[in-house]
Design a protein around this motif. Sequence first.
Motif, PDB file in Angstrom:
ATOM      1  N   GLY A  89       0.849  -1.181   0.000  1.00  0.00           N
ATOM      2  CA  GLY A  89       0.000   0.000   0.000  1.00  0.00           C
ATOM      3  C   GLY A  89       0.884   1.230   0.000  1.00  0.00           C
ATOM      4  O   GLY A  89       2.066   1.158   0.379  1.00  0.00           O
ATOM      5  N   SER A  90       0.348   2.366  -0.454  1.00  0.00           N
ATOM      6  CA  SER A  90       1.195   3.554  -0.380  1.00  0.00           C
ATOM      7  C   SER A  90       1.400   3.996   1.058  1.00  0.00           C
ATOM      8  O   SER A  90       2.326   4.735   1.360  1.00  0.00           O
ATOM      9  CB  SER A  90       0.727   4.701  -1.277  1.00  0.00           C
ATOM     10  OG  SER A  90      -0.622   4.684  -1.476  1.00  0.00           O
ATOM     11  N   ASP A  91       0.557   3.511   1.971  1.00  0.00           N
ATOM     12  CA  ASP A  91       0.793   3.800   3.396  1.00  0.00           C
ATOM     13  C   ASP A  91       2.218   3.407   3.806  1.00  0.00           C
ATOM     14  O   ASP A  91       2.891   4.135   4.531  1.00  0.00           O
ATOM     15  CB  ASP A  91      -0.188   3.010   4.274  1.00  0.00           C
ATOM     16  CG  ASP A  91      -1.598   3.581   4.227  1.00  0.00           C
ATOM     17  OD1 ASP A  91      -1.782   4.687   3.691  1.00  0.00           O
ATOM     18  OD2 ASP A  91      -2.514   2.909   4.732  1.00  0.00           O
ATOM     19  N   PHE A 114      -5.153  13.960   3.811  1.00  0.00           N
ATOM     20  CA  PHE A 114      -5.105  12.566   4.270  1.00  0.00           C
ATOM     21  C   PHE A 114      -4.370  12.494   5.620  1.00  0.00           C
ATOM     22  O   PHE A 114      -3.241  12.980   5.737  1.00  0.00           O
ATOM     23  CB  PHE A 114      -4.318  11.801   3.204  1.00  0.00           C
ATOM     24  CG  PHE A 114      -4.296  10.308   3.307  1.00  0.00           C
ATOM     25  CD1 PHE A 114      -5.427   9.578   3.646  1.00  0.00           C
ATOM     26  CD2 PHE A 114      -3.130   9.615   2.992  1.00  0.00           C
ATOM     27  CE1 PHE A 114      -5.390   8.182   3.670  1.00  0.00           C
ATOM     28  CE2 PHE A 114      -3.087   8.233   3.016  1.00  0.00           C
ATOM     29  CZ  PHE A 114      -4.223   7.525   3.363  1.00  0.00           C
ATOM     30  N   ASN A 163      -7.411  14.342  -0.917  1.00  0.00           N
ATOM     31  CA  ASN A 163      -8.334  13.675  -0.007  1.00  0.00           C
ATOM     32  C   ASN A 163      -8.300  14.463   1.300  1.00  0.00           C
ATOM     33  O   ASN A 163      -7.203  14.650   1.826  1.00  0.00           O
ATOM     34  CB  ASN A 163      -7.848  12.235   0.216  1.00  0.00           C
ATOM     35  CG  ASN A 163      -8.689  11.463   1.204  1.00  0.00           C
ATOM     36  OD1 ASN A 163      -9.719  11.935   1.645  1.00  0.00           O
ATOM     37  ND2 ASN A 163      -8.216  10.281   1.567  1.00  0.00           N
ATOM     38  N   ASP A 188       1.098  13.014  -3.849  1.00  0.00           N
ATOM     39  CA  ASP A 188       0.332  11.774  -3.731  1.00  0.00           C
ATOM     40  C   ASP A 188      -0.795  11.806  -4.755  1.00  0.00           C
ATOM     41  O   ASP A 188      -1.743  12.578  -4.634  1.00  0.00           O
ATOM     42  CB  ASP A 188      -0.214  11.654  -2.298  1.00  0.00           C
ATOM     43  CG  ASP A 188      -0.928  10.322  -2.054  1.00  0.00           C
ATOM     44  OD1 ASP A 188      -1.212   9.591  -3.024  1.00  0.00           O
ATOM     45  OD2 ASP A 188      -1.210  10.028  -0.874  1.00  0.00           O
ATOM     46  N   TYR A 191      -5.519   9.260  -6.396  1.00  0.00           N
ATOM     47  CA  TYR A 191      -6.756   9.359  -7.185  1.00  0.00           C
ATOM     48  C   TYR A 191      -6.471   9.836  -8.605  1.00  0.00           C
ATOM     49  O   TYR A 191      -7.362  10.325  -9.297  1.00  0.00           O
ATOM     50  CB  TYR A 191      -7.749  10.300  -6.475  1.00  0.00           C
ATOM     51  CG  TYR A 191      -8.071   9.787  -5.095  1.00  0.00           C
ATOM     52  CD1 TYR A 191      -9.009   8.786  -4.915  1.00  0.00           C
ATOM     53  CD2 TYR A 191      -7.373  10.257  -3.975  1.00  0.00           C
ATOM     54  CE1 TYR A 191      -9.266   8.266  -3.667  1.00  0.00           C
ATOM     55  CE2 TYR A 191      -7.619   9.737  -2.709  1.00  0.00           C
ATOM     56  CZ  TYR A 191      -8.568   8.751  -2.561  1.00  0.00           C
ATOM     57  OH  TYR A 191      -8.825   8.231  -1.327  1.00  0.00           O
ATOM     58  N   THR A 214      -1.274   4.276  -6.277  1.00  0.00           N
ATOM     59  CA  THR A 214      -1.753   3.082  -5.590  1.00  0.00           C
ATOM     60  C   THR A 214      -2.648   2.245  -6.482  1.00  0.00           C
ATOM     61  O   THR A 214      -3.242   2.768  -7.428  1.00  0.00           O
ATOM     62  CB  THR A 214      -2.517   3.475  -4.312  1.00  0.00           C
ATOM     63  OG1 THR A 214      -2.936   2.295  -3.623  1.00  0.00           O
ATOM     64  CG2 THR A 214      -3.754   4.308  -4.622  1.00  0.00           C
ATOM     65  N   SER A 216      -5.099   0.769  -4.939  1.00  0.00           N
ATOM     66  CA  SER A 216      -6.247   0.620  -4.025  1.00  0.00           C
ATOM     67  C   SER A 216      -7.513   1.321  -4.484  1.00  0.00           C
ATOM     68  O   SER A 216      -8.591   1.002  -3.987  1.00  0.00           O
ATOM     69  CB  SER A 216      -5.897   1.178  -2.647  1.00  0.00           C
ATOM     70  OG  SER A 216      -4.872   0.441  -2.044  1.00  0.00           O
ATOM     71  N   LYS A 217      -7.413   2.299  -5.352  1.00  0.00           N
ATOM     72  CA  LYS A 217      -8.597   3.094  -5.666  1.00  0.00           C
ATOM     73  C   LYS A 217      -9.127   2.718  -7.052  1.00  0.00           C
ATOM     74  O   LYS A 217      -9.896   1.785  -7.156  1.00  0.00           O
ATOM     75  CB  LYS A 217      -8.265   4.582  -5.520  1.00  0.00           C
ATOM     76  CG  LYS A 217      -7.653   4.936  -4.155  1.00  0.00           C
ATOM     77  CD  LYS A 217      -8.663   4.833  -3.024  1.00  0.00           C
ATOM     78  CE  LYS A 217      -8.089   4.614  -1.636  1.00  0.00           C
ATOM     79  NZ  LYS A 217      -7.196   5.617  -1.128  1.00  0.00           N
ATOM     80  N   ARG A 225      -3.306  -4.544  -0.963  1.00  0.00           N
ATOM     81  CA  ARG A 225      -2.274  -3.619  -0.492  1.00  0.00           C
ATOM     82  C   ARG A 225      -1.090  -3.466  -1.446  1.00  0.00           C
ATOM     83  O   ARG A 225       0.001  -3.974  -1.192  1.00  0.00           O
ATOM     84  CB  ARG A 225      -1.740  -4.055   0.900  1.00  0.00           C
ATOM     85  CG  ARG A 225      -2.757  -4.510   1.910  1.00  0.00           C
ATOM     86  CD  ARG A 225      -3.754  -3.424   2.264  1.00  0.00           C
ATOM     87  NE  ARG A 225      -3.129  -2.214   2.731  1.00  0.00           N
ATOM     88  CZ  ARG A 225      -3.282  -1.030   2.140  1.00  0.00           C
ATOM     89  NH1 ARG A 225      -4.013  -0.888   1.050  1.00  0.00           N
ATOM     90  NH2 ARG A 225      -2.693   0.029   2.623  1.00  0.00           N
TER      91      ARG A 225
END
Length: 360
Positions: A89-91, A114, A163, A188, A191, A214, A216-217, A225
């Motif tokens: 994940g980018s986290d 975020f 975000n 980032d 999106y 990412t 994820s979206k 992840r």
Amino acid sequence: MPVPFDLNRLSREDLQSLVPYDAHHYPGVVRLDANENPYDFPLEAREEIIRRAAASEFNRYPDPMARHLREKISLYIRVPPGNIMVGNGSDELIINLMLAFVSGAKAVVATPTFSMYALNGRVAGAGIIEAPRRDDFSIDAGELIRAGAGPAVKVIITCTPNNPTGNATSRAVLEEVLAGTGALVVVDEAYGEFGGESCVPLLEHYPNLVVLRTFSKALGLAGLRVGYLMANEPVISQLLKVKLPFNLNFFSQMAAQVVLECLPPFQERVAEILAERDRFYRRLSLVTGVEVFPSDANFILFRTALPSADVYRGLLDKGVLIRNVSGPGLANCLRVTVGRPEENEIFLSKISEIMEEGSW
Ligand SMILES: *Cc1c(COP(=O)(O)O)cnc(C)c1O
């Protein structure tokens, strides 16, 4: 007598007031809280993932450099594989950026944004300087450069489309920041497939640029992840020092490759989500007591004339989960993900009931 155990003495003082990230897990509700892709995985991609999983060796460690996946990402985003790093994940990439560059120093974050930047920064022992966006949530490049001018500032973080505010920042404004600071500038683009101008073409010109993306979206892989980062090689070399060797498991590497080999159905869904967002936006603007903000992403920020905590709770009681993002610069604001049309209709009818019953 055993030696007395005092956990407070052992716990990091700088984390005493830190509140762990609340992932809001409520089974059985309409989930419009996490900006995921609302559509089930395309069948051909799902079947291909299962086919490849069945033929693989689970007893072996994954490729620590994720070579095949990075090659596929390279073709997708048109950046050489040597300028790409993948994360859980980018986290994970955000905390790696903090660990590699900011621990013991400072990061500037363009807020509201975020929450992970500040959270991961604090966990990595970084000080966070908030540089507020303008009232319309646009970025003031000069303000960001000033906030980042101190010698302790290592990184400036921006998000576009942002975000939870939904607005994108133009490449020209981000280029002004890149040219005006000696700090790393992290953009980032989680999106990015939904809107805004990508900063990827600026990588050749700015050694201080880092772009985050990412799966994820738009690419529907939140559960597995996979995030990635693009930067020039000297930056990547520093990041590799803190990267956990086997950070991205074999299954996720393989699944992300399959997604990039089966892109058309994902791209069709992005187009559907964008059309639905515009319809959803118009419908939400008609609800009494609701002020809606424009969006370049797959979610919508809105402000309510009732306290946002009551609206959030009311919706949850009626089976709809969104995000209450009320805070500095976002008084009484909530964020709703663009879901499937039938999910959005449920949300619209429930919020209309709440706003009409409300005593505002
Ligand atoms: C959802 C999101 C991400 C993605 O996080 P992952 O760890 O890749 O799932 C990154 N940045 C922002 C701003 C997001 O909203």
